[in-house]
Design a protein around this motif. Structure first.
Motif, PDB file in Angstrom:
ATOM      1  N   ASN A   8       0.846  -1.240   0.000  1.00  0.00           N
ATOM      2  CA  ASN A   8      -0.155   0.004   0.132  1.00  0.00           C
ATOM      3  C   ASN A   8       0.949   1.203  -0.174  1.00  0.00           C
ATOM      4  OD1 ASN A   8      -2.375  -1.558   0.117  1.00  0.00           O
ATOM      5  ND2 ASN A   8      -2.622  -1.404   2.378  1.00  0.00           N
ATOM      6  N   ARG A   9       2.077   1.253   0.508  1.00  0.00           N
ATOM      7  CA  ARG A   9       3.002   2.350   0.850  1.00  0.00           C
ATOM      8  C   ARG A   9       3.318   2.680  -0.670  1.00  0.00           C
ATOM      9  NH1 ARG A   9       5.785   6.359   0.638  1.00  0.00           N
ATOM     10  NH2 ARG A   9       7.304   6.915   2.090  1.00  0.00           N
ATOM     11  N   ILE A  10       3.862   1.674  -1.339  1.00  0.00           N
ATOM     12  CA  ILE A  10       4.419   2.088  -2.437  1.00  0.00           C
ATOM     13  C   ILE A  10       3.213   1.919  -3.836  1.00  0.00           C
ATOM     14  CG2 ILE A  10       6.677   1.141  -1.848  1.00  0.00           C
ATOM     15  CD1 ILE A  10       5.966  -1.180  -3.853  1.00  0.00           C
ATOM     16  N   VAL A  11       2.152   1.788  -3.662  1.00  0.00           N
ATOM     17  CA  VAL A  11       0.960   1.941  -4.365  1.00  0.00           C
ATOM     18  C   VAL A  11       1.103   0.894  -5.457  1.00  0.00           C
ATOM     19  CG1 VAL A  11      -0.390   3.384  -5.738  1.00  0.00           C
ATOM     20  CG2 VAL A  11       0.904   4.505  -3.949  1.00  0.00           C
ATOM     21  N   TYR A  12       1.464  -0.612  -4.929  1.00  0.00           N
ATOM     22  CA  TYR A  12       1.677  -1.673  -6.031  1.00  0.00           C
ATOM     23  C   TYR A  12       0.504  -2.585  -5.784  1.00  0.00           C
ATOM     24  CZ  TYR A  12       4.020  -5.409  -8.399  1.00  0.00           C
ATOM     25  OH  TYR A  12       4.428  -6.404  -8.979  1.00  0.00           O
ATOM     26  N   SER A  13      -0.041  -3.139  -6.900  1.00  0.00           N
ATOM     27  CA  SER A  13      -1.224  -4.100  -6.594  1.00  0.00           C
ATOM     28  C   SER A  13      -0.811  -5.083  -7.774  1.00  0.00           C
ATOM     29  CB  SER A  13      -2.417  -3.255  -6.975  1.00  0.00           C
ATOM     30  OG  SER A  13      -2.387  -2.842  -8.116  1.00  0.00           O
ATOM     31  N   GLY A  14       0.342  -5.287  -8.217  1.00  0.00           N
ATOM     32  CA  GLY A  14       0.680  -6.288  -9.350  1.00  0.00           C
ATOM     33  C   GLY A  14       1.146  -7.448  -8.903  1.00  0.00           C
ATOM     34  N   LEU A  26       8.502  -3.810  -8.526  1.00  0.00           N
ATOM     35  CA  LEU A  26       8.644  -3.604  -7.309  1.00  0.00           C
ATOM     36  C   LEU A  26       9.695  -2.253  -7.054  1.00  0.00           C
ATOM     37  CD1 LEU A  26       8.262  -6.880  -5.271  1.00  0.00           C
ATOM     38  CD2 LEU A  26       6.597  -5.092  -5.204  1.00  0.00           C
ATOM     39  N   PHE A  27      10.751  -2.721  -7.773  1.00  0.00           N
ATOM     40  CA  PHE A  27      11.878  -1.408  -7.733  1.00  0.00           C
ATOM     41  C   PHE A  27      11.392  -0.252  -8.213  1.00  0.00           C
ATOM     42  CE2 PHE A  27      15.682   0.542  -8.999  1.00  0.00           C
ATOM     43  CZ  PHE A  27      16.817  -0.224  -8.538  1.00  0.00           C
ATOM     44  N   ALA A  28      10.821  -0.332  -9.324  1.00  0.00           N
ATOM     45  CA  ALA A  28      10.214   1.022  -9.835  1.00  0.00           C
ATOM     46  C   ALA A  28       9.372   1.688  -8.924  1.00  0.00           C
ATOM     47  CB  ALA A  28       9.724   1.182 -11.276  1.00  0.00           C
ATOM     48  N   ALA A  29       8.701   1.024  -8.281  1.00  0.00           N
ATOM     49  CA  ALA A  29       7.346   1.245  -7.360  1.00  0.00           C
ATOM     50  C   ALA A  29       8.111   2.094  -6.057  1.00  0.00           C
ATOM     51  CB  ALA A  29       6.114   0.386  -7.018  1.00  0.00           C
ATOM     52  N   GLN A  30       8.996   1.222  -5.470  1.00  0.00           N
ATOM     53  CA  GLN A  30       9.577   1.987  -4.356  1.00  0.00           C
ATOM     54  C   GLN A  30      10.459   3.032  -4.679  1.00  0.00           C
ATOM     55  OE1 GLN A  30      11.258  -0.403  -1.287  1.00  0.00           O
ATOM     56  NE2 GLN A  30      13.090   0.755  -1.015  1.00  0.00           N
ATOM     57  N   LEU A  31      10.877   3.346  -5.621  1.00  0.00           N
ATOM     58  CA  LEU A  31      11.743   4.395  -6.062  1.00  0.00           C
ATOM     59  C   LEU A  31      10.837   5.651  -6.282  1.00  0.00           C
ATOM     60  CD1 LEU A  31      14.498   3.361  -8.629  1.00  0.00           C
ATOM     61  CD2 LEU A  31      14.714   3.833  -5.938  1.00  0.00           C
ATOM     62  N   ARG A  32       9.785   5.155  -7.021  1.00  0.00           N
ATOM     63  CA  ARG A  32       8.652   6.279  -7.170  1.00  0.00           C
ATOM     64  C   ARG A  32       8.184   7.109  -5.691  1.00  0.00           C
ATOM     65  NH1 ARG A  32       5.950   3.497 -10.285  1.00  0.00           N
ATOM     66  NH2 ARG A  32       4.452   2.903  -8.796  1.00  0.00           N
ATOM     67  N   MET A  33       7.875   5.888  -4.933  1.00  0.00           N
ATOM     68  CA  MET A  33       6.993   6.540  -3.606  1.00  0.00           C
ATOM     69  C   MET A  33       7.901   6.640  -2.604  1.00  0.00           C
ATOM     70  SD  MET A  33       4.211   6.718  -5.013  1.00  0.00           S
ATOM     71  CE  MET A  33       3.370   7.170  -3.276  1.00  0.00           C
ATOM     72  N   VAL A  34       9.225   6.296  -2.405  1.00  0.00           N
ATOM     73  CA  VAL A  34      10.053   6.580  -1.293  1.00  0.00           C
ATOM     74  C   VAL A  34      11.317   7.179  -1.428  1.00  0.00           C
ATOM     75  CG1 VAL A  34      11.326   5.215   0.721  1.00  0.00           C
ATOM     76  CG2 VAL A  34       9.093   4.170  -0.256  1.00  0.00           C
ATOM     77  N   ALA A  35      11.541   8.181  -0.841  1.00  0.00           N
ATOM     78  CA  ALA A  35      12.515   9.241  -1.205  1.00  0.00           C
ATOM     79  C   ALA A  35      13.847   8.615  -0.475  1.00  0.00           C
ATOM     80  CB  ALA A  35      12.234  10.620  -0.980  1.00  0.00           C
ATOM     81  N   PHE A  36      14.999   8.765  -0.962  1.00  0.00           N
ATOM     82  CA  PHE A  36      16.217   8.815  -0.253  1.00  0.00           C
ATOM     83  C   PHE A  36      16.511  10.132   0.358  1.00  0.00           C
ATOM     84  CE2 PHE A  36      20.854   9.924   0.249  1.00  0.00           C
ATOM     85  CZ  PHE A  36      21.526   8.600   0.416  1.00  0.00           C
ATOM     86  N   PHE A  55      10.665  -0.335   8.881  1.00  0.00           N
ATOM     87  CA  PHE A  55       9.203  -0.480   8.453  1.00  0.00           C
ATOM     88  C   PHE A  55       8.406   0.640   9.346  1.00  0.00           C
ATOM     89  CE2 PHE A  55       5.090  -2.269   8.558  1.00  0.00           C
ATOM     90  CZ  PHE A  55       4.945  -2.862   7.397  1.00  0.00           C
ATOM     91  N   GLU A  56       8.614   0.756  10.611  1.00  0.00           N
ATOM     92  CA  GLU A  56       7.740   2.089  11.170  1.00  0.00           C
ATOM     93  C   GLU A  56       8.083   3.083  10.579  1.00  0.00           C
ATOM     94  OE1 GLU A  56       5.513   4.165  14.032  1.00  0.00           O
ATOM     95  OE2 GLU A  56       5.734   1.748  13.713  1.00  0.00           O
ATOM     96  N   LYS A  57       9.360   3.686  10.199  1.00  0.00           N
ATOM     97  CA  LYS A  57       9.554   4.863   9.761  1.00  0.00           C
ATOM     98  C   LYS A  57       9.179   4.876   8.372  1.00  0.00           C
ATOM     99  CE  LYS A  57      13.559   7.779   8.451  1.00  0.00           C
ATOM    100  NZ  LYS A  57      15.142   7.866   8.667  1.00  0.00           N
ATOM    101  N   VAL A  58       9.638   4.106   7.396  1.00  0.00           N
ATOM    102  CA  VAL A  58       9.378   4.213   5.961  1.00  0.00           C
ATOM    103  C   VAL A  58       7.905   3.645   5.630  1.00  0.00           C
ATOM    104  CG1 VAL A  58       9.915   3.383   3.788  1.00  0.00           C
ATOM    105  CG2 VAL A  58      11.745   3.679   5.394  1.00  0.00           C
ATOM    106  N   VAL A  59       7.449   2.897   5.931  1.00  0.00           N
ATOM    107  CA  VAL A  59       6.197   2.462   5.486  1.00  0.00           C
ATOM    108  C   VAL A  59       4.934   2.998   6.562  1.00  0.00           C
ATOM    109  CG1 VAL A  59       4.539   0.401   5.499  1.00  0.00           C
ATOM    110  CG2 VAL A  59       6.869   0.167   4.956  1.00  0.00           C
ATOM    111  N   LEU A  60       4.859   2.903   7.924  1.00  0.00           N
ATOM    112  CA  LEU A  60       3.877   3.437   8.728  1.00  0.00           C
ATOM    113  C   LEU A  60       3.825   5.135   8.759  1.00  0.00           C
ATOM    114  CD1 LEU A  60       3.846   0.771  11.540  1.00  0.00           C
ATOM    115  CD2 LEU A  60       2.401   0.848   9.161  1.00  0.00           C
ATOM    116  N   GLN A  61       5.145   5.625   8.990  1.00  0.00           N
ATOM    117  CA  GLN A  61       5.304   7.065   8.987  1.00  0.00           C
ATOM    118  C   GLN A  61       5.531   7.687   7.751  1.00  0.00           C
ATOM    119  OE1 GLN A  61       8.353   8.249  11.640  1.00  0.00           O
ATOM    120  NE2 GLN A  61       7.702   6.657  13.193  1.00  0.00           N
TER     121      GLN A  61
END
Length: 267
Positions: A8-14, A26-36, A55-61
């Motif tokens: 849900n965090r990376i908006v992936y349903s594939g 998955l690689f592209a989805a994480q890069l698109r939704m999660v910043a360095f 997980f707490e920081k990147v996904v939940l927060q």
């Protein structure tokens, strides 16, 4: 830790079959939704790469992170799906590391039809896994090269807009604990670039957006463009809208960011 929350965090349903298409998507989805990003380091908040903390920081927060966090999270995800994943130790810089140098970059090796270099934690130049062999690939706007060097090292380099960055690594698999000294040093050494300069980076399909201090740079197929932020509000808005990072507290370190900007661009 729950895979559904991550998806849900990376908006992936594939598809979640452990194959090359799933890995690339998955690689592209994480890069698109999660910043360095290194916002916590700027705010003096300790950063952990324990999987549950990440997980707490990147996904939940809904935050980002640096290599130790982002590749730890992605490794867990891939293993949950059924991929064979190993950690590799990297040494950031264009020069060959010295024999006694401690690794300061975490990257992944994934077995999927062939051995692949998988790195979602170097800032976002790499937009897809790269075959783990001497190779040059175009991932617009970047050219990425893996070059075999002596003593078992491979050199990774990326270039765009006349700028080059990279790291060296070996193919020996390591345990995550080998990165703890670097994680501690980069959070405590006053000369650490992660303490001295705010950064956020995000990779889109053919575009890479990079914030360093007050300077926002966009790399794409058209060229390179820069913008200098002028107020704490502009900074907070930039992080929110360009990088998906809603952290109003960053305004508290604006004076520090201004001072560092003056040091870098004096004259």
């Amino acid at each position: 830790m729950d895979l559904e929350n991550y998806l849900n965090r990376i908006v992936y349903s594939g598809d979640l079959k452990p194959n090359r298409a799933t890995l690339e998507n998955l690689f592209a989805a994480q890069l698109r939704m999660v910043a360095f990003e290194n916002i916590d380091q700027q705010l003096g908040v300790p950063v952990s790469f324990d999987p549950s903390d990440v997980f707490e920081k990147v996904v939940l927060q809904q935050r980002g992170g640096w290599c130790f966090e982002l590749n730890t999270l992605f490794s867990w995800v891939l293993q949950e799906i059924g991929f064979e994943v190993a950690y590799l130790a990297g040494y950031v810089g264009l020069e060959k590391p010295s024999p006694d140098q401690a690794p300061d970059h975490m990257l992944l090796k994934v077995e999927c039809d062939e051995q692949l270099l998988v790195d979602v934690g170097f800032g976002g130049a790499m937009s897809a896994p790269v075959p783990l062999k001497p190779i040059k690939v175009s991932q617009q706007p970047y050219d990425i090269t893996l070059a075999a060097q002596n003593e078992g090292y491979i050199q990774y380099s990326e270039s765009a807009g006349g700028r080059e960055a990279g790291y060296w690594f070996a193919l020996d698999c390591v345990e995550p604990r080998v990165f703890q000294p670097a994680s501690t040093k980069l959070q405590t050494d006053p000369n650490s670039p992660f303490l001295r300069t705010l950064t956020a980076q995000k990779r889109y399909t053919n575009r890479h957006v990079v914030l360093r201090g007050r300077v926002l740079t966009t790399f794409d197929t058209v060229g390179t463009r820069e913008e200098t932020l002028s107020t704490p509000k502009e900074l907070a808005d930039c992080l929110k809208y360009d990088f998906g990072l809603n952290v109003p507290a960053i305004a508290e370190v604006w004076s520090k960011i201004m001072k560092r900007h003056g040091e870098l661009f004096a004259g």
